[in-house]
Enzyme design. Structure first.
Site, PDB file in Angstrom:
ATOM      1  N   ASP A  41       0.832  -1.209   0.000  1.00 40.02           N
ATOM      2  CA  ASP A  41       0.000   0.000   0.000  1.00 40.02           C
ATOM      3  C   ASP A  41       0.863   1.256   0.000  1.00 40.02           C
ATOM      4  OD1 ASP A  41      -2.788  -1.138   2.078  1.00 40.02           O
ATOM      5  OD2 ASP A  41      -1.956  -1.820   0.184  1.00 40.02           O
ATOM      6  N   TYR A  44       2.098   1.950  -3.385  1.00 30.70           N
ATOM      7  CA  TYR A  44       0.984   2.429  -4.195  1.00 30.70           C
ATOM      8  C   TYR A  44       0.695   3.899  -3.879  1.00 30.70           C
ATOM      9  CZ  TYR A  44      -3.703   3.065  -6.021  1.00 30.70           C
ATOM     10  OH  TYR A  44      -4.787   3.559  -6.690  1.00 30.70           O
ATOM     11  N   SER A  90     -21.738 -27.554  10.939  1.00 29.60           N
ATOM     12  CA  SER A  90     -20.902 -28.462  10.164  1.00 29.60           C
ATOM     13  C   SER A  90     -21.322 -29.894  10.468  1.00 29.60           C
ATOM     14  CB  SER A  90     -19.439 -28.222  10.496  1.00 29.60           C
ATOM     15  OG  SER A  90     -19.282 -28.262  11.889  1.00 29.60           O
ATOM     16  N   LEU A  91     -20.603 -30.843   9.947  1.00 29.61           N
ATOM     17  CA  LEU A  91     -20.976 -32.250  10.115  1.00 29.61           C
ATOM     18  C   LEU A  91     -19.866 -33.012  10.802  1.00 29.61           C
ATOM     19  CD1 LEU A  91     -22.298 -32.986   6.508  1.00 29.61           C
ATOM     20  CD2 LEU A  91     -23.680 -32.868   8.586  1.00 29.61           C
ATOM     21  N   GLU A 124     -26.304 -38.990   0.020  1.00 32.35           N
ATOM     22  CA  GLU A 124     -26.086 -38.101  -1.130  1.00 32.35           C
ATOM     23  C   GLU A 124     -24.629 -37.678  -1.192  1.00 32.35           C
ATOM     24  OE1 GLU A 124     -28.715 -35.484   1.124  1.00 32.35           O
ATOM     25  OE2 GLU A 124     -27.456 -33.809   0.514  1.00 32.35           O
ATOM     26  N   LYS A 126     -21.283 -35.642  -0.974  1.00 28.58           N
ATOM     27  CA  LYS A 126     -20.832 -34.476  -0.220  1.00 28.58           C
ATOM     28  C   LYS A 126     -20.010 -33.640  -1.194  1.00 28.58           C
ATOM     29  CE  LYS A 126     -18.675 -33.079   4.104  1.00 28.58           C
ATOM     30  NZ  LYS A 126     -17.768 -32.063   3.605  1.00 28.58           N
ATOM     31  N   ASP A 128     -17.709 -30.813  -2.749  1.00 29.07           N
ATOM     32  CA  ASP A 128     -16.559 -30.060  -2.254  1.00 29.07           C
ATOM     33  C   ASP A 128     -16.588 -28.644  -2.838  1.00 29.07           C
ATOM     34  OD1 ASP A 128     -14.328 -29.596  -0.824  1.00 29.07           O
ATOM     35  OD2 ASP A 128     -12.985 -30.835  -2.040  1.00 29.07           O
ATOM     36  N   ARG A 147     -21.334 -19.103   4.466  1.00 29.15           N
ATOM     37  CA  ARG A 147     -21.457 -19.700   5.794  1.00 29.15           C
ATOM     38  C   ARG A 147     -20.753 -18.852   6.853  1.00 29.15           C
ATOM     39  NH1 ARG A 147     -18.422 -23.182   8.896  1.00 29.15           N
ATOM     40  NH2 ARG A 147     -19.641 -24.523  10.241  1.00 29.15           N
ATOM     41  N   GLU A 183     -24.642 -26.060  -1.738  1.00 32.33           N
ATOM     42  CA  GLU A 183     -23.225 -25.886  -2.054  1.00 32.33           C
ATOM     43  C   GLU A 183     -23.053 -25.198  -3.400  1.00 32.33           C
ATOM     44  OE1 GLU A 183     -21.767 -27.098   0.528  1.00 32.33           O
ATOM     45  OE2 GLU A 183     -19.632 -27.377   0.046  1.00 32.33           O
ATOM     46  N   TYR A 235     -29.465 -28.689  -0.641  1.00 34.71           N
ATOM     47  CA  TYR A 235     -29.558 -29.926   0.139  1.00 34.71           C
ATOM     48  C   TYR A 235     -30.052 -29.721   1.570  1.00 34.71           C
ATOM     49  CZ  TYR A 235     -24.853 -28.331   1.443  1.00 34.71           C
ATOM     50  OH  TYR A 235     -23.796 -27.578   1.851  1.00 34.71           O
ATOM     51  N   LYS A 324     -16.398 -39.807   4.824  1.00 33.56           N
ATOM     52  CA  LYS A 324     -15.376 -39.237   3.954  1.00 33.56           C
ATOM     53  C   LYS A 324     -14.639 -40.306   3.165  1.00 33.56           C
ATOM     54  CE  LYS A 324     -14.442 -35.166   4.450  1.00 33.56           C
ATOM     55  NZ  LYS A 324     -13.982 -34.352   5.541  1.00 33.56           N
ATOM     56  N   CYS A 418      12.471 -24.569  25.361  1.00 36.21           N
ATOM     57  CA  CYS A 418      11.619 -23.885  24.390  1.00 36.21           C
ATOM     58  C   CYS A 418      12.495 -23.139  23.375  1.00 36.21           C
ATOM     59  CB  CYS A 418      10.709 -22.903  25.124  1.00 36.21           C
ATOM     60  SG  CYS A 418       9.821 -21.808  24.011  1.00 36.21           S
ATOM     61  N   CYS A 421      12.008 -19.093  23.986  1.00 33.93           N
ATOM     62  CA  CYS A 421      12.431 -18.323  25.155  1.00 33.93           C
ATOM     63  C   CYS A 421      13.496 -19.042  25.977  1.00 33.93           C
ATOM     64  CB  CYS A 421      11.228 -17.978  26.035  1.00 33.93           C
ATOM     65  SG  CYS A 421      10.518 -19.402  26.872  1.00 33.93           S
ATOM     66  N   CYS A 442       6.403 -25.563  27.045  1.00 29.76           N
ATOM     67  CA  CYS A 442       7.315 -24.534  27.508  1.00 29.76           C
ATOM     68  C   CYS A 442       6.799 -24.039  28.853  1.00 29.76           C
ATOM     69  CB  CYS A 442       7.322 -23.393  26.493  1.00 29.76           C
ATOM     70  SG  CYS A 442       7.908 -21.834  27.158  1.00 29.76           S
ATOM     71  N   CYS A 448       7.291 -15.993  27.665  1.00 35.43           N
ATOM     72  CA  CYS A 448       7.644 -16.598  26.376  1.00 35.43           C
ATOM     73  C   CYS A 448       7.042 -15.784  25.228  1.00 35.43           C
ATOM     74  CB  CYS A 448       7.153 -18.044  26.312  1.00 35.43           C
ATOM     75  SG  CYS A 448       7.508 -18.799  24.707  1.00 35.43           S
TER      76      CYS A 448
HETATM   77  S1  IVH Z   1     -25.761 -31.032   5.064  1.00 40.21           S
HETATM   78  C1  IVH Z   1     -26.677 -29.368   9.299  1.00 40.21           C
HETATM   79  N1  IVH Z   1     -25.251 -32.022   2.685  1.00 40.21           N
HETATM   80  O1  IVH Z   1     -20.218 -30.101   4.146  1.00 40.21           O
HETATM   81  C2  IVH Z   1     -26.039 -30.064   8.162  1.00 40.21           C
HETATM   82  N2  IVH Z   1     -23.607 -30.620   3.678  1.00 40.21           N
HETATM   83  O2  IVH Z   1     -18.727 -30.784   6.509  1.00 40.21           O
HETATM   84  C3  IVH Z   1     -25.863 -29.211   6.978  1.00 40.21           C
HETATM   85  N3  IVH Z   1     -21.646 -30.213   2.270  1.00 40.21           N
HETATM   86  O3  IVH Z   1     -20.861 -27.100   5.806  1.00 40.21           O
HETATM   87  C4  IVH Z   1     -24.989 -29.763   5.953  1.00 40.21           C
HETATM   88  N4  IVH Z   1     -22.326 -31.412   0.561  1.00 40.21           N
HETATM   89  O4  IVH Z   1     -20.759 -27.068   3.232  1.00 40.21           O
HETATM   90  C5  IVH Z   1     -24.802 -31.269   3.694  1.00 40.21           C
HETATM   91  N5  IVH Z   1     -24.961 -32.922   0.579  1.00 40.21           N
HETATM   92  C6  IVH Z   1     -24.517 -32.175   1.570  1.00 40.21           C
HETATM   93  C7  IVH Z   1     -23.268 -31.505   1.502  1.00 40.21           C
HETATM   94  C8  IVH Z   1     -22.848 -30.742   2.591  1.00 40.21           C
HETATM   95  C9  IVH Z   1     -21.355 -30.632   1.027  1.00 40.21           C
HETATM   96  C10 IVH Z   1     -20.773 -29.370   3.085  1.00 40.21           C
HETATM   97  C11 IVH Z   1     -21.431 -28.185   3.729  1.00 40.21           C
HETATM   98  C12 IVH Z   1     -21.157 -28.321   5.196  1.00 40.21           C
HETATM   99  C13 IVH Z   1     -19.982 -29.239   5.200  1.00 40.21           C
HETATM  100  C14 IVH Z   1     -19.863 -29.992   6.515  1.00 40.21           C
END
Ligand code: IVH
Length: 699
Positions: A41, A44, A90-91, A124, A126, A128, A147, A183, A235, A324, A418, A421, A442, A448
């Site tokens: 910056d 710039y 999350s899951l 279903e 998952k 990415d 999110r 997603e 989903y 997974k 450590c 320190c 430590c 530290c």
């Molecule tokens: S269900 C309360 N379904 O995975 C549960 N999540 O590791 C809501 N994701 O934050 C999530 N495919 O971004 C669901 N078919 C699917 C998904 C899915 C990808 C992601 C989603 C979530 C993350 C959790």
């Protein structure tokens, strides 16, 4: 050195004005449109200053067109924040067939279902990509948010509206308010084409389709997003006002499809763990041909009543889980081992690797966990090792390829001091088991510097104080310069900078604009939610969930502080009170007491509270008839399991205790209740049946 403006000839000035104009325009695009500035910056600002000085000295230049004046308006500086009406969670993960069976079993047990009662699960892919919540009111798309930290995301409405397959208006009769979640992702084909275009234009390329999708959705200029081919699968859902479109998960997604939303055709309904695992294996075989990245399968209890009853633990639903795919692996050479000092003094060995691509991402660091792990795997510097990464987790070293071990490889000797320190680094002995902790720590504590820096990083991090512009790099810089040593210093930075001659804006990597933004971000956090504040303090063992529990229990910071100080006495009522907060327990209560009884922490807290005001916590369900009540369940429950009853009561803001005391408000007694019932009757505690309890909470 450039020639002073006054000494330039008009022709020289004109040439430099044209050159500078073009250069500034390039940096404007890199900064505003690509989120990837190529100069600091300060540099710039220097270009800008010179450009303005030329126009001042030669007013005729100001009349000329110049790309430095920008075409159209600069896009917004950053996204507005949106609070999710229903948090985006999350899951939990499972990795093999046994864990899938355990998940199904757990669900059945929680619901108290007999072997004759079937439970169906959807399965279903998952995806990415990155999750997004899209709000429709009366069928019209009005808002979309990322999110974020699950509670608050970024307003990406304009960008989401550019995604062709997301309808701006839902078909048919959708609920009055419908928050659709799903997603955003990019296909393999579009990803390859985008990277080819980026490379041809000399722009940055993306490591994988997920990064490309995230980078595209988070463009400040939605015209840029519009040029990126993004897709969406619906989903899940957040807030719904009006009649539910269905009573099952499967039905909901089918309804979404009817509303015109894209859904994943591979979703199926399963009736046993075996069917679920079979689906997982099938999908694994088809994975490469799908055309988009998936990293596993998501299973969800199909019946929405079951979902409701199962509820959530911490930040993940009990009714769903992610299965997974196995991690991706690669082979590389371990060049060195470095020791990182954490904020609680833990020493973590980190493997420095010859960079290698694992599942589309370049990996050059991997965690080695602790010294026992290094010894167990017999990892030596110079070894050829197998590294793996799965999803978002830090890459790990799986094993050494012994045949490739060089003759001079020696076992690694873990430092007893450590590295930051020089204080002794020890492995604490567990009083009960007599065993040494796996982690070496430590003992330098507050002296530290590495711990101090890590505490500051934690304090500013996203789920803590969330101070934008104070990332790890900046914190290290400010610490080194002596400008920020403790959290309170952050809030006195601006007045000190104003009074100082060595202004931050003059340091490499900063500039007027970034310093102004940083001060604004700091100002904005002078008031912060109580749970974030507690978490930010970095009390040992107090993560986000426990910070929330403490915040919810005490409501305001002073109440917590007073109790925690008194809790220094293990026999005190205050210790018992913290101990009894559902989910907290004695080890955590002790850690909380230790923190608040430490004199240095007390002093720093006083300094910090002079700058920051933690806002009182909103209770989970401040309006439920049992909020704040202490409830005990005893005897057999007939309508739900004990675990379910407890979770439900806690959701409504009640505290569930295991024993009856004078403080108990309600005893829910089922058939076979014994001594607890007697004690409750003696103590004059209100006693009710399970049905009465359910009627009272309106279940
Ligand atoms: S269900 C309360 N379904 O995975 C549960 N999540 O590791 C809501 N994701 O934050 C999530 N495919 O971004 C669901 N078919 C699917 C998904 C899915 C990808 C992601 C989603 C979530 C993350 C959790």
């Amino acid at each position: 050195m450039s020639i002073p403006e006054a000494s330039l000839t008009p022709a020289q000035a004109r040439a430099e004005h044209a050159r500078l104009g073009a250069e500034i325009a390039t940096h404007d695009i890199a900064y505003h449109q690509n989120d990837a500035p190529t100069i600091s910056d300060a540099d710039y600002d220097a270009l800008r200053r010179r450009f303005d000085a030329l126009e001042k000295a030669f007013p005729e230049l100001a009349a000329l067109p110049s790309p430095a004046r920008g075409v159209g308006s600069a896009p917004a500086q950053k996204f507005a924040k949106i609070r999710h009406a229903v948090p985006m969670l999350s899951l939990g993960n499972v990795f093999d067939a046994t864990e899938v069976e355990d998940f199904v079993e757990r669900v059945r047990r929680f619901l108290g279902l007999g072997p004759e009662t079937p439970v169906a699960f959807t399965a279903e892919p998952k995806i990415d990509g990155l999750s997004c919540s899209i709000r429709y009111e009366n069928g019209v798309l009005i808002r979309a948010a990322t999110r974020g930290d699950g509670f608050e995301g970024e307003d990406v409405t304009a960008n989401v509206k550019t995604i062709g397959e997301i309808p701006h208006r839902l078909h048919g009769a959708a609920p009055a308010v419908l928050e659709v979640r799903g997603e955003v992702y990019m296909t393999h084909k579009d990803f390859a084409a985008l990277n080819a275009r980026q490379a041809a234009a000399g722009e940055k390329t993306f490591a994988n389709p997920r990064n490309a999708a995230a980078g595209s959705l988070r463009q400040l200029d939605s015209a840029m997003t519009a040029q990126r081919p993004l897709h969406f699968f619906a989903y899940a859902w957040g807030e719904i006002v009006g009649p539910m479109p269905a009573t099952t998960q499967h039905g909901m997604v089918t309804a979404f499809k009817g509303f015109g939303l894209p859904t994943n055709a591979r979703m199926v309904l399963c009736h046993s763990a075996a069917e679920m695992v079979a689906f997982f294996n099938r999908l694994g075989e088809d994975r490469a041909g799908l055309g988009y990245d998936i990293d596993g399968v998501v299973y969800k209890a199909d019946n929405l009543d079951f979902q409701e009853r199962l509820g959530f633990v911490s930040r993940a639903p009990r009714w769903a889980v992610a299965h997974k795919f196995p991690a991706e692996q690669a082979t590389t050479v371990l060049r060195d081992i470095e020791i990182q000092v954490g904020r609680t003094g833990s020493l973590t060995p980190v493997a420095k690797l010859e960079p290698v691509t694992v599942g589309g991402v370049v990996v050059s660091n991997a965690t080695l966990h602790n010294e026992d792990e290094i010894a167990r795997k017999d990892i030596r510097i110079g070894d050829t090792v197998v590294v793996q990464r799965a999803g978002d987790v830090i890459p790990q070293i799986v094993r050494v390829i012994m045949e490739k071990r060089p003759a001079d490889a020696r076992p690694y000797e873990f430092s007893q001091v450590c590295p930051a320190c020089g204080s002794a680094a020890i492995r604490e002995i567990d009083e009960k088991t007599g065993e040494a902790d796996v982690v070496r720590r430590c003992t330098g504590g507050l002296i530290c510097p590495a711990q101090a820096v890590e505490r500051l990083k934690h304090f500013c991090s996203r789920n803590a104080m969330d101070i934008e512009g104070l990332g790890d790099k900046q914190i290290e810089f400010f610490y080194e310069k002596g400008l920020i040593k403790t959290p309170a210093d952050i809030f006195t930075l601006e007045p000190r900078d104003k009074a100082s001659l060595a202004k931050i804006e003059n340091y490499e990597g900063f500039g007027k604009l970034s310093v102004k933004n940083l001060f604004a971000a700091i100002e904005a956090r002078r008031s912060v939610e109580l749970n974030r504040f507690i978490f930010a303090l970095g009390i040992r063992r107090i993560g986000e969930t426990n910070a929330r529990r403490l915040a919810r229990h005490f409501g305001d910071f002073n109440a917590l502080r007073t109790a925690a100080r008194a809790a220094g006495d293990p026999a005190s009522d205050a210790r018992a009170e913290i101990n009894n907060i559902s989910g907290v327990g004695n080890v955590l209560a002790e850690a909380v007491a230790d923190f608040f009884c430490e004199e240095h922490n007390e002093r720093e807290l006083d300094r910090l509270l002079a700058e920051v005001t933690p806002t009182p916590m909103e209770a989970v369900a401040s309006d439920s008839p049992v909020t704040g009540k202490i409830v005990v369940f005893t005897g057999a429950l007939e309508r739900m399991t004990r675990e379910e009853a407890k979770a439900q009561a806690e959701r409504l803001g009640a505290k569930v205790s295991g024993s009856v005391s004078k403080k108990t408000d309600i005893l829910v007694a089922g058939p076979g209740a014994g001594s607890k019932l007697t004690r409750a009757q003696e103590a004059g505690v209100r006693v009710m049946s399970e049905d009465e309890w359910l009627a009272m909470i309106g279940a």
